[in-house]
Design an enzyme around this catalytic site. Sequence first.
Site, PDB file in Angstrom:
ATOM      1  N   GLU A   1       0.842  -1.197   0.000  1.00  0.00           N
ATOM      2  CA  GLU A   1       0.000   0.000   0.000  1.00  0.00           C
ATOM      3  C   GLU A   1       0.873   1.241   0.000  1.00  0.00           C
ATOM      4  O   GLU A   1       1.850   1.314   0.751  1.00  0.00           O
ATOM      5  CB  GLU A   1      -0.864   0.042   1.269  1.00  0.00           C
TER       6      GLU A   1
ATOM      7  N   HIS B   1      -2.615  -6.195  10.994  1.00  0.00           N
ATOM      8  CA  HIS B   1      -3.478  -7.248  10.441  1.00  0.00           C
ATOM      9  C   HIS B   1      -3.308  -8.584  11.165  1.00  0.00           C
ATOM     10  O   HIS B   1      -2.889  -9.561  10.564  1.00  0.00           O
ATOM     11  CB  HIS B   1      -3.163  -7.460   8.946  1.00  0.00           C
TER      12      HIS B   1
ATOM     13  N   ASN C   1      -5.495  -6.104   2.608  1.00  0.00           N
ATOM     14  CA  ASN C   1      -6.063  -5.663   3.876  1.00  0.00           C
ATOM     15  C   ASN C   1      -7.303  -6.504   4.169  1.00  0.00           C
ATOM     16  O   ASN C   1      -8.100  -6.761   3.287  1.00  0.00           O
ATOM     17  CB  ASN C   1      -6.427  -4.185   3.780  1.00  0.00           C
TER      18      ASN C   1
HETATM   19  P1  FDA Z   1     -11.870  -6.095  15.542  1.00  0.00           P
HETATM   20  O1  FDA Z   1     -10.499  -6.005  16.099  1.00  0.00           O
HETATM   21  O2  FDA Z   1     -12.291  -5.112  14.531  1.00  0.00           O
HETATM   22  O3  FDA Z   1     -12.933  -5.986  16.732  1.00  0.00           O
HETATM   23  C1  FDA Z   1     -12.805  -6.659  17.943  1.00  0.00           C
HETATM   24  C2  FDA Z   1     -13.571  -5.894  19.009  1.00  0.00           C
HETATM   25  O4  FDA Z   1     -13.783  -6.737  20.123  1.00  0.00           O
HETATM   26  C3  FDA Z   1     -12.848  -4.657  19.517  1.00  0.00           C
HETATM   27  O5  FDA Z   1     -13.735  -3.568  19.556  1.00  0.00           O
HETATM   28  C4  FDA Z   1     -12.381  -5.063  20.918  1.00  0.00           C
HETATM   29  O6  FDA Z   1     -12.311  -3.973  21.826  1.00  0.00           O
HETATM   30  C5  FDA Z   1     -13.465  -6.048  21.320  1.00  0.00           C
HETATM   31  N1  FDA Z   1     -13.033  -7.084  22.266  1.00  0.00           N
HETATM   32  C6  FDA Z   1     -11.947  -7.876  22.177  1.00  0.00           C
HETATM   33  N2  FDA Z   1     -11.890  -8.732  23.198  1.00  0.00           N
HETATM   34  C7  FDA Z   1     -12.970  -8.468  23.975  1.00  0.00           C
HETATM   35  C8  FDA Z   1     -13.456  -9.017  25.198  1.00  0.00           C
HETATM   36  N3  FDA Z   1     -12.816 -10.024  25.821  1.00  0.00           N
HETATM   37  N4  FDA Z   1     -14.592  -8.511  25.731  1.00  0.00           N
HETATM   38  C9  FDA Z   1     -15.255  -7.486  25.108  1.00  0.00           C
HETATM   39  N5  FDA Z   1     -14.840  -6.928  23.949  1.00  0.00           N
HETATM   40  C10 FDA Z   1     -13.709  -7.423  23.389  1.00  0.00           C
HETATM   41  N6  FDA Z   1      -7.915  -3.495   7.442  1.00  0.00           N
HETATM   42  C11 FDA Z   1      -8.379  -3.252   6.197  1.00  0.00           C
HETATM   43  O7  FDA Z   1      -9.016  -4.117   5.590  1.00  0.00           O
HETATM   44  N7  FDA Z   1      -8.105  -2.040   5.592  1.00  0.00           N
HETATM   45  C12 FDA Z   1      -7.375  -1.073   6.210  1.00  0.00           C
HETATM   46  O8  FDA Z   1      -7.175   0.003   5.655  1.00  0.00           O
HETATM   47  C13 FDA Z   1      -6.886  -1.339   7.521  1.00  0.00           C
HETATM   48  N8  FDA Z   1      -6.100  -0.422   8.183  1.00  0.00           N
HETATM   49  C14 FDA Z   1      -5.794  -0.615   9.513  1.00  0.00           C
HETATM   50  C15 FDA Z   1      -5.170   0.392  10.240  1.00  0.00           C
HETATM   51  C16 FDA Z   1      -4.949   0.252  11.612  1.00  0.00           C
HETATM   52  C17 FDA Z   1      -4.280   1.341  12.381  1.00  0.00           C
HETATM   53  C18 FDA Z   1      -5.372  -0.948  12.269  1.00  0.00           C
HETATM   54  C19 FDA Z   1      -5.175  -1.144  13.746  1.00  0.00           C
HETATM   55  C20 FDA Z   1      -5.975  -1.960  11.541  1.00  0.00           C
HETATM   56  C21 FDA Z   1      -6.192  -1.806  10.166  1.00  0.00           C
HETATM   57  N9  FDA Z   1      -6.842  -2.789   9.430  1.00  0.00           N
HETATM   58  C22 FDA Z   1      -7.214  -2.556   8.126  1.00  0.00           C
HETATM   59  C23 FDA Z   1      -7.207  -4.080  10.038  1.00  0.00           C
HETATM   60  C24 FDA Z   1      -8.695  -4.199  10.387  1.00  0.00           C
HETATM   61  O9  FDA Z   1      -9.119  -3.080  11.123  1.00  0.00           O
HETATM   62  C25 FDA Z   1      -8.893  -5.500  11.182  1.00  0.00           C
HETATM   63  O10 FDA Z   1      -8.514  -6.576  10.348  1.00  0.00           O
HETATM   64  C26 FDA Z   1     -10.337  -5.689  11.611  1.00  0.00           C
HETATM   65  O11 FDA Z   1     -10.782  -4.637  12.423  1.00  0.00           O
HETATM   66  C27 FDA Z   1     -10.506  -7.013  12.348  1.00  0.00           C
HETATM   67  O12 FDA Z   1     -11.882  -7.257  12.516  1.00  0.00           O
HETATM   68  P2  FDA Z   1     -12.392  -8.265  13.617  1.00  0.00           P
HETATM   69  O13 FDA Z   1     -13.859  -8.406  13.456  1.00  0.00           O
HETATM   70  O14 FDA Z   1     -11.554  -9.487  13.556  1.00  0.00           O
HETATM   71  O15 FDA Z   1     -12.068  -7.594  15.047  1.00  0.00           O
END
Ligand code: FDA
Length: 503
Positions: free
Chosen positions: A356, A442, A480
């Site tokens: 990217e 990721h 991504n």
């Molecule tokens: P996700 O992490 O989104 O959600 C999990 C949630 O569960 C969180 O809100 C967390 O707080 C909560 N949680 C966890 N454990 C818990 C518990 N025990 N009790 C209660 N709540 C709990 N991807 C992409 O496709 N394009 C992009 O441009 C980007 N860019 C990017 C930038 C940055 C800075 C980051 C950090 C990440 C990206 N990503 C990305 C990755 C993308 O955001 C990521 O792959 C997804 O959010 C993952 O989705 P999930 O549903 O797996 O969990």
Amino acid sequence: DAVDNAPAIVVGSGYGAAVAALRLGQAGIRTLVLEMGRLWNTPGSDGKVFCSTSAPDQRSMWFRTRTEAPLASFLWLDVVNRDIGRYPGVLDRVHFADMSVFVGRGVGGGSLVNGGMAVTPLRSYFAEQFPTVDAAEMYGTYFPRARAMLGVNNVDPAWFEASDWYRFTRVSRKHAQNAGLRTTFVPSVYDFGYMQREAAGTAAKSALAGEVIYGNNQGKRSLDKTYLSSALGTGNVTIHTLEKVRAISRAADGTYVLTADRIDATGNVVETKEYGCTYLFLGGGSLGTSELLVRARETGTLPALDARVGAGWGTNGNVMLGRANHLWDTVGANQSTMPVMGIDDWANTANPVFAEIAPLPTGLEHWVSLYLAITKNPQRAAFTYDRASGTVKLGWSAAQSAVSVGMAKKLFDRINAANATMYRYDLFGGSNKVFADDFTYHPLGGCVLGQATDDHGRVKGYPRLYVTDGSLVPGSIGVNPFVTITALAERTMARVLAEDTAP
Ligand code: FDA
């Protein structure tokens, strides 16, 4: 006794969780969502919901006293990070021995902090990673459904070519082309119509004001504006915030029991709750879900979980790096935070990389081209339970990151050679580090589809327990990941609602 019983509970509110909540609500099933982060809808004293990246405050990071931005330094100076107050901020950086993982915290999970790039994986690589999933059905039904629901759109190519805000992208494209490499536009969930109004000065700036990793105040279609608002609209879904699920067990009648700690804004546990449910959907993300299940297996609360729970974890091959441009190749003081283009060398079977073209919005000319490379690193690691500390560890090693670096270096050595340019040595800390290989955006895997679960995310050994998030993806998807996570969750929910929830 379990309180607040709901037929279905969803843990987390990121992509996988949000899909589950909406589809359950639409099916008329009363559903409770438990999210450890806060709801981001209330302006602070500056009138904004999220703080800026240039002057981060307590809202930026999850219970920290100093920010930990991915780019630690500039000209070797620690000018990027700031002291902040401890607070349930929106971005977390979870540290393991040799790898740290950035995740979003709050209603919407990663959608609150991510770069919005909404990329559908190459079909051939999807089929390689998910050999038992019907790719025709994914590409015919679930990927289009996910893109429509997420509000995916494309930058207008004519506006892109003329815009100051994407000069940095055009410079990197030229350098890639000079090396004989192919570039491709990447779609986004950021509203490009809104971005054009930002550029025209008729709308408040967000992507054009440096906002991204600590949240966007405008323009981004994060999950709270798409899936989750629709889920609440069904009238069947309730969200509890600042509640962290810490344990899962099963009652004698086969229902699930969750223990959750409710925290306050200082992080103190103010109440420990028990919830009971018939259907349990885990959407805590690769880290959150893997941790809950590994702990449940190892402490004996869900002892029959498959041995592969915790395994198959990878970084999607993430490596970040910067190149130094010639003085005549200005990248521009104005940079949009939403990337719209990638260098696509995935078809190079000797060294597959998708890189990217990332912004570095400092508000002044710096001649840096920044990239987030996604490499086809085959290395995988496992989560294990450490009995002494009661914590879950990740076995990823620095040597495994070196594999990603080797692949990124091959690609960018080519680009540097073709343009007579070199790397930047000052961006990732004091030791002249060129490749940031010690963090990932990721995290993928830990409860891999078809291994720890059946082919539809049903957890092996435990009826009516499901995984819907990034832990299903076996460590790598080549682009991504959130479109893939969303589409797989749509597929799981379609099957589960058709087969498992009939009265
Ligand atoms: P996700 O992490 O989104 O959600 C999990 C949630 O569960 C969180 O809100 C967390 O707080 C909560 N949680 C966890 N454990 C818990 C518990 N025990 N009790 C209660 N709540 C709990 N991807 C992409 O496709 N394009 C992009 O441009 C980007 N860019 C990017 C930038 C940055 C800075 C980051 C950090 C990440 C990206 N990503 C990305 C990755 C993308 O955001 C990521 O792959 C997804 O959010 C993952 O989705 P999930 O549903 O797996 O969990």
